[in-house]
Design a protein around this motif. Structure first.
Motif, PDB file in Angstrom:
ATOM      1  N   GLY A 111       0.808  -1.208   0.000  1.00  0.00           N
ATOM      2  CA  GLY A 111       0.000   0.000   0.000  1.00  0.00           C
ATOM      3  C   GLY A 111       0.844   1.263   0.000  1.00  0.00           C
ATOM      4  N   PHE A 112       0.177   2.378   0.185  1.00  0.00           N
ATOM      5  CA  PHE A 112       0.835   3.686   0.161  1.00  0.00           C
ATOM      6  C   PHE A 112       0.273   4.560   1.269  1.00  0.00           C
ATOM      7  CE2 PHE A 112       0.957   1.912  -4.068  1.00  0.00           C
ATOM      8  CZ  PHE A 112       2.281   2.080  -4.427  1.00  0.00           C
ATOM      9  N   SER A 113       1.077   5.507   1.701  1.00  0.00           N
ATOM     10  CA  SER A 113       0.599   6.448   2.707  1.00  0.00           C
ATOM     11  C   SER A 113      -0.502   7.324   2.108  1.00  0.00           C
ATOM     12  CB  SER A 113       1.755   7.332   3.181  1.00  0.00           C
ATOM     13  OG  SER A 113       2.241   8.136   2.114  1.00  0.00           O
ATOM     14  N   GLU A 114      -1.343   7.879   2.971  1.00  0.00           N
ATOM     15  CA  GLU A 114      -2.411   8.764   2.488  1.00  0.00           C
ATOM     16  C   GLU A 114      -1.830   9.956   1.744  1.00  0.00           C
ATOM     17  OE1 GLU A 114      -5.043   9.915   5.588  1.00  0.00           O
ATOM     18  OE2 GLU A 114      -5.634   7.864   6.106  1.00  0.00           O
ATOM     19  N   ALA A 115      -0.687  10.458   2.226  1.00  0.00           N
ATOM     20  CA  ALA A 115      -0.057  11.610   1.572  1.00  0.00           C
ATOM     21  C   ALA A 115       0.402  11.251   0.159  1.00  0.00           C
ATOM     22  CB  ALA A 115       1.122  12.096   2.410  1.00  0.00           C
ATOM     23  N   ALA A 116       0.962  10.041  -0.010  1.00  0.00           N
ATOM     24  CA  ALA A 116       1.417   9.620  -1.335  1.00  0.00           C
ATOM     25  C   ALA A 116       0.238   9.443  -2.289  1.00  0.00           C
ATOM     26  CB  ALA A 116       2.212   8.322  -1.229  1.00  0.00           C
ATOM     27  N   GLU A 117      -0.832   8.825  -1.801  1.00  0.00           N
ATOM     28  CA  GLU A 117      -2.021   8.653  -2.640  1.00  0.00           C
ATOM     29  C   GLU A 117      -2.579  10.011  -3.059  1.00  0.00           C
ATOM     30  OE1 GLU A 117      -3.207   6.046  -3.941  1.00  0.00           O
ATOM     31  OE2 GLU A 117      -2.945   4.280  -2.670  1.00  0.00           O
ATOM     32  N   ALA A 118      -2.588  10.968  -2.131  1.00  0.00           N
ATOM     33  CA  ALA A 118      -3.110  12.304  -2.443  1.00  0.00           C
ATOM     34  C   ALA A 118      -2.244  12.995  -3.486  1.00  0.00           C
ATOM     35  CB  ALA A 118      -3.178  13.139  -1.167  1.00  0.00           C
ATOM     36  N   GLU A 119      -0.920  12.862  -3.358  1.00  0.00           N
ATOM     37  CA  GLU A 119      -0.022  13.471  -4.346  1.00  0.00           C
ATOM     38  C   GLU A 119      -0.239  12.859  -5.725  1.00  0.00           C
ATOM     39  OE1 GLU A 119       3.742  14.499  -1.352  1.00  0.00           O
ATOM     40  OE2 GLU A 119       3.975  13.032  -2.960  1.00  0.00           O
ATOM     41  N   ALA A 120      -0.419  11.546  -5.795  1.00  0.00           N
ATOM     42  CA  ALA A 120      -0.626  10.875  -7.081  1.00  0.00           C
ATOM     43  C   ALA A 120      -1.890  11.383  -7.774  1.00  0.00           C
ATOM     44  CB  ALA A 120      -0.691   9.364  -6.881  1.00  0.00           C
ATOM     45  N   LYS A 121      -2.922  11.663  -6.975  1.00  0.00           N
ATOM     46  CA  LYS A 121      -4.198  12.114  -7.554  1.00  0.00           C
ATOM     47  C   LYS A 121      -4.118  13.532  -8.109  1.00  0.00           C
ATOM     48  CE  LYS A 121      -7.034   9.041  -4.718  1.00  0.00           C
ATOM     49  NZ  LYS A 121      -7.965   8.943  -3.574  1.00  0.00           N
ATOM     50  N   THR A 122      -3.105  14.292  -7.703  1.00  0.00           N
ATOM     51  CA  THR A 122      -2.979  15.668  -8.207  1.00  0.00           C
ATOM     52  C   THR A 122      -2.222  15.727  -9.528  1.00  0.00           C
ATOM     53  OG1 THR A 122      -0.921  16.070  -6.984  1.00  0.00           O
ATOM     54  CG2 THR A 122      -2.993  16.558  -5.839  1.00  0.00           C
ATOM     55  N   ALA A 123      -1.688  14.584  -9.985  1.00  0.00           N
ATOM     56  CA  ALA A 123      -0.920  14.573 -11.235  1.00  0.00           C
ATOM     57  C   ALA A 123      -1.798  14.981 -12.417  1.00  0.00           C
ATOM     58  CB  ALA A 123      -0.337  13.180 -11.473  1.00  0.00           C
TER      59      ALA A 123
END
Length: 760
Positions: free
Chosen positions: A242-254
C-alpha cells in the motif's frame, strides 16, 4: 571520452612470500570476509607457501584470532561487514539498544545502535525489530551500528497457520526451514479458526522444553485463500504494501503533460512491446535507417521511457514510499507496485494514442553495430501501438494479425533490421549467454490452470538489447558530466568459484585451466561446445552458480555478465527506484529541468544503493517463495504420481530434483536412498556410496514419485525411482570412515553402568 575514475589512495603491492601473523590479520581487517585462495593470490603464494598459509590459518583459528564465515571464508574474529541485517536483541539500563548481526557466528559481538538520521523517517526501533544497519569501527576498536532503515519483519515474529489439536491450539510456521511452533493461551484460542494465517509474537518460555507461548498480532488471511501464497510471501519477507495517504493524495494531483519545456516527439511512431498481460508500459521503441551519408548501413534507434521524475519529486511522500519499496514485486496473482496505480497504470504508462511525458534517448549505430553517439531528450510522445511480444514476433514471421499487419513495413521491419545490426556489435562484445528456465503460472478464477515454460522469442532479445544500450548511454552521459549515479554492477567470478567449476568440469572430462582469467567469451565457448551434450543443462546451471550476484553501487566496477565497463538502470522507473535516481541525475546534469537530482539525493546515494539492493533481494526471495507455494498447490492432488526430473542440487542430506514439466523443485532425502551410506563429494558434486561407489551426480536425469506436497510451505518431497550410476573407475572410492568413527567409544567415557541420555 575517457572513463573518469575516482581518485584512489595508492597502496603498494605486498612483497611476495608468506606474511607474518600481524600482516595477515591487517589484510583480513581491510578485506573483511575472504577465502584462502584469495589470501594466497593477494600475497602471491604458491606451492609450499600455500601449505604454510593453511597451517597459519589453522593456528590463528585455534587461538581465536580468526573465525569462519560461511563454508570456506575467514575473517578476523569479531569483525563485521560494512552493511548488514541485524536484530535488536538487548536494551541496557540507560535505554541504549544493542543489535546482533543475523546469521552471525559466536565470535560476532552485540553492537550499540547509535541514534541516527534513519529514525526520523522510519520511527525509533525497538526490541525485536529487524534493521538494515551500517557498522563502523570506532577509534577504541569497538563497533557502532547506524540505522539505514527498518525492515518489515521483526526478528521475534513468525507467520504461521492456526492448527487446532484436542488439547491445545498452535501456530505452525509457514517457513519450511523453521520447526518452532507456538502455543496460544487457551483463553484466546477460541477466537481463531483452523487454517487462519496469522502473524504471531514469540513469547518468553517458563520451562526448558516444549513449544514456546505465542500471541497472535494479526490475522492476515486463510490458507485456503487462492491468494494465500502471495500473502504469505509478502508478510514473511516484510514486503511494504500500500501507500501512505499523503502519497495517494499526491498521485491524484498529477496532471496531463504539456509541451512546456519538452521536445515534440509525437510524430515518431513509437510502439510498446510487452508481455500480453502487462498492465503498465514504461518503454517504447522506434528505429529507422540513418540518412547520414557518412553512416551508410547504419541505424537510428530511439528508446522512450516514461518520465516518472516529472511526477515523483525528491522529498515528496511519493518519493519516500518509492524509496522504501525499492521496486515493484510481481507474484503470479498480483503486483505490489512501487508507485500508486494512478501513476503506474496511468500518467506514467505509455498508453497507446495518449500524450505522455518521456525522457528519451536517440542512439546512432553503424553497420557493424557499434554505437557512434547518442543524445537525451525530454519530450512529449504518443505511442502508435501497443503490441505483445507474440504479436510482434508473429508479424515478423509472416503471420501478422489485424493490428500488427499495418505496422509491419513502416515500423516493425525497420526495428528488426536495426536489431540485427545491433546484434553484430552484441555478438562481438559476447555477453554471458546463460539460458534461463523461467516458468509462467497461469491462474484463472483463483485456480492454477497451467504452468508453462516462458518462450524466448527474438522479440524479447530485440527489446532487451535496445534497453541495454539505453542503459549504457545513461551511465556514459552521467560519467561525462561527473555526476554521481547509481551503477548496476556485476563483479567478476571469484577465483574460488572458478576453481570449483574447473574441478566439476574435470569430472566430465572437460578441460578448464584454473589459472585462466574469467571472461564471458570463454564461458560462452564452454556453453556452446556442450549445448548438444547430455550434460548441457547442468553445465549451464553450474556456470550460472559460478557468477556473482549483480547489485547497485555508487562505485563502478563494471558489469561482467554484460561485458560492459559502464552500466546503469534507466529504462524502468515505474518499477525500480534506481532508474528514477538515474533519470534525476540526467535531468540535472544535462539541464533538462529543475526537478533533477538534489543535493540530498547525492548525499545519501550510497545509502540508497544499499537500500534498493536489499529491497531487490527481498523481492526476489518473496517472488521465489510464492512461486514454490503455487507449484506445491498445483501438485497437491498428484501425490503418488511419477515425474521426470534432473538432479540440480547435491547436499549431504539429500538430492534436490527439478521436474521437467513444471520446473518444480523438491527433495529426495538421503535416508530414503536405500541401505547404502552415501558420502557427499563436493568436488564431484555427487553423493557416493561408501561400499559400492555408486553415484548420484549433479545433472543426472531421474524418475521420481511425489510423496508429499505442502502448499502452505511450498515443500515437495520425492521418492527416487531411478537407479544410481555405477562407480567411476577413475575416481578413488570414498573411505569407510564416517560411521566407523561414530561407532568408536571415546576414551575416558562415562562410568560403568551409566547410560548417556538423548540429546534434545
Amino acid at each position: 571520452m575517457a572513463k573518469l575514475r575516482p581518485t584512489k589512495t595508492f597502496k603498494p603491492k605486498p612483497p611476495a612470500g608468506l606474511p607474518d601473523r600481524e600482516t595477515l590479520l591487517a589484510f583480513l581487517r581491510d578485506a573483511g570476509e575472504t577465502g584462502k585462495a584469495d589470501i594466497a593470490r593477494h600475497f602471491g603464494l604458491k606451492g609450499a607457501d600455500r601449505r604454510a598459509l593453511r597451517e597459519m590459518i589453522r593456528e590463528l583459528e585455534a587461538q581465536g584470532a580468526l573465525a569462519k564465515r560461511g563454508r570456506k571464508g575467514f575473517a578476523e574474529a569479531g569483525s563485521l561487514p560494512p552493511v548488514g541485517v541485524a536484530d535488536v536483541v538487548e536494551r541496557d539500563g540507560d535505554g541504549e539498544l544493542y543489535v546482533k548481526l543475523t546469521k552471525s557466528d559466536d565470535d560476532v559481538p552485540n553492537v550499540r545502535l547509535a541514534p541516527g538520521k534513519g529514525e526520523a523517517a522510519a520511527g525509533a526501533p525497538g526490541l525485536g525489530d529487524r534493521l538494515l544497519v551500517r557498522f563502523e569501527r570506532l577509534e577504541t576498536g569497538e563497533f557502532e551500528a547506524k540505522l539505514i532503515k527498518k525492515l518489515g519483519q521483526s526478528a521475534h515474529k513468525i507467520l504461521g497457520v492456526i492448527r487446532k489439536h484436542r488439547r491445545e491450539v498452535r501456530v505452525e510456521p509457514v517457513d519450511r526451514k523453521s520447526k518452532e511452533s507456538l502455543v496460544l493461551d487457551p483463553s484466546v484460542a477460541h477466537d481463531f479458526k483452523e487454517g487462519d494465517l496469522v502473524l504471531a509474537q514469540v513469547g518468553t518460555h517458563g520451562g526448558r522444553y516444549g513449544p514456546k507461548p505465542g500471541k497472535v498480532l494479526e490475522v492476515v488471511g486463510t490458507e485456503n485463500d487462492p491468494r494465500a501464497a502471495s500473502l504469505i510471501a509478502i508478510h514473511s519477507h516484510g514486503i511494504p504494501t500500500g501507500f501512505s495517504e499523503a502519497a495517494e493524495a499526491e498521485a491524484k494531483t498529477a496532471v496531463e503533460p504539456t509541451l512546456a519545456g519538452r521536445e515534440d516527439l509525437r510524430d515518431l511512431p513509437f510502439v510498446t512491446i510487452d508481455p500480453v498481460d502487462a498492465r503498465d508500459h514504461d518503454d517504447a521503441v522506434y528505429a529507422h535507417p540513418d540518412e547520414d551519408e557518412t553512416n551508410k548501413g547504419g541505424f537510428v534507434v530511439w528508446v522512450a521511457i516514461a518520465d516518472v521524475a516529472a511526477y515523483v519529486r525528491p522529498g515528496s511522500a511519493l518519493d519516500r514510499d518509492a524509496r522504501e519499496k525499492g521496486n515493484s514485486v510481481y507474484f503470479p496473482d498480483r503486483v505490489e507496485p512501487m508507485l500508486p496505480e494512478t501513476l503506474s497504470n496511468g500518467l506514467c504508462s505509455l498508453r497507446e494514442s495518449e500524450n505522455r511525458a518521456t525522457l528519451a534517448v536517440r542512439m546512432v549505430f553503424d553497420k557493424s553495430g557499434r554505437k557512434k553517439g547518442h543524445r537525451f531528450v525530454r519530450g512529449l510522445m504518443r505511442s502508435a501501438a501497443k503490441l505483445s511480444y507474440e504479436q510482434a514476433q508473429a508479424a515478423i514471421d509472416g503471420q501478422p494479425d489485424d493490428k500488427a499487419g499495418p505496422l509491419l513495413d513502416p515500423i516493425l521491419k525497420p526495428l528488426w533490421d536495426a536489431y540485427r545490426t545491433m546484434k553484430i556489435g552484441r555478438d562481438a562484445r559476447s555477453p554471458l549467454a546463460i539460458e534461463s528456465d523461467e516458468r509462467r503460472i497461469i491462474i484463472k478464477g483463483g485456480e492454477i490452470t497451467s504452468i508453462t515454460k516462458r518462450a524466448s522469442l527474438e522479440a524479447h532479445k530485440l527489446i532487451e538489447e535496445m534497453m541495454v544500450q539505453a542503459n549504457v548511454c545513461a551511465a556514459e552521459s552521467l560519467e561525462a558530466k561527473r555526476s554521481p549515479l547509481i551503477y548496476r554492477v556485476h563483479d567478476t567470478p571469484s577465483l574460488e568459484k572458478v576453481q570449483n567449476l574447473a574441478d566439476f568440469l574435470q569430472t566430465l572430462e572437460i578441460r578448464w585451466s584454473k589459472g585462466e582469467a574469467p571472461q564471458t567469451a570463454r564461458f560462452n565457448k564452454l556453453l556452446e561446445e556442450t549445448r548438444e551434450s547430455p550434460n548441457a543443462a547442468i553445465i549451464n546451471e553450474v556456470v550460472l552458480r559460478t557468477q556473482m550476484q549483480a547489485h547497485y553501487s555508487a562505485d563502478n566496477i563494471g558489469h561482467f555478465g554484460l561485458n560492459l565497463a559502464k552500466y546503469a538502470h534507466f529504462t524502468s522507473p515505474i518499477r525500480r527506484y534506481a532508474d528514477l535516481i538515474v533519470h534525476r541525475g540526467l535531468i540535472r546534469a544535462l539541464g533538462l529541468g529543475t526537478d533533477g537530482l538534489t543535493d540530498q539525493d547525492i548525499a545519501q546515494i550510497k545509502d540508497t544503493a544499499e537500500v534498493i539492493t536489499h529491497a531487490e533481494r527481498r523481492a526476489m526471495a518473496a517472488e521465489r517463495d510464492a512461486t514454490d507455494r503455487y507449484i506445491a498447490a498445483f501438485l497437491a492432488d498428484r501425490v503418488g504420481a511419477t515425474f521426470e526430473g534432473r538432479i540440480t542440487g547435491v547436499t549431504r542430506f539429500g538430492l534436490f530434483i527439478k521436474l521437467a514439466d513444471t520446473g518444480a523443485d523438491g527433495l529426495v532425502p538421503v535416508s530414503s536412498l536405500g541401505q547404502e551410506f552415501f558420502v557427499h563429494d563436493d568436488k564431484m558434486h555427487a553423493l557416493v556410496g561408501e561400499r559400492t561407489g555408486k553415484r548420484w551426480p549433479l545433472g543426472l536425469s531421474v524418475e521420481v514419485k511425489l510423496v508429499e506436497a505442502t502448499p502452505v510451505t511450498g515443500g515437495l518431497l520425492f521418492e527416487m525411482l531411478s537407479e544410481p550410476l555405477p562407480p567411476d573407475p577413475k575416481m578413488p572410492r570414498p573411505r569407510l570412515g564416517a560411521r566407523r568413527q561414530a561407532a568408536v567409544k571415546p576414551r575416558g567415557g562415562l562410568p560403568k553402568g551409566v547410560r548417556r541420555g538423548k540429546r534434545r
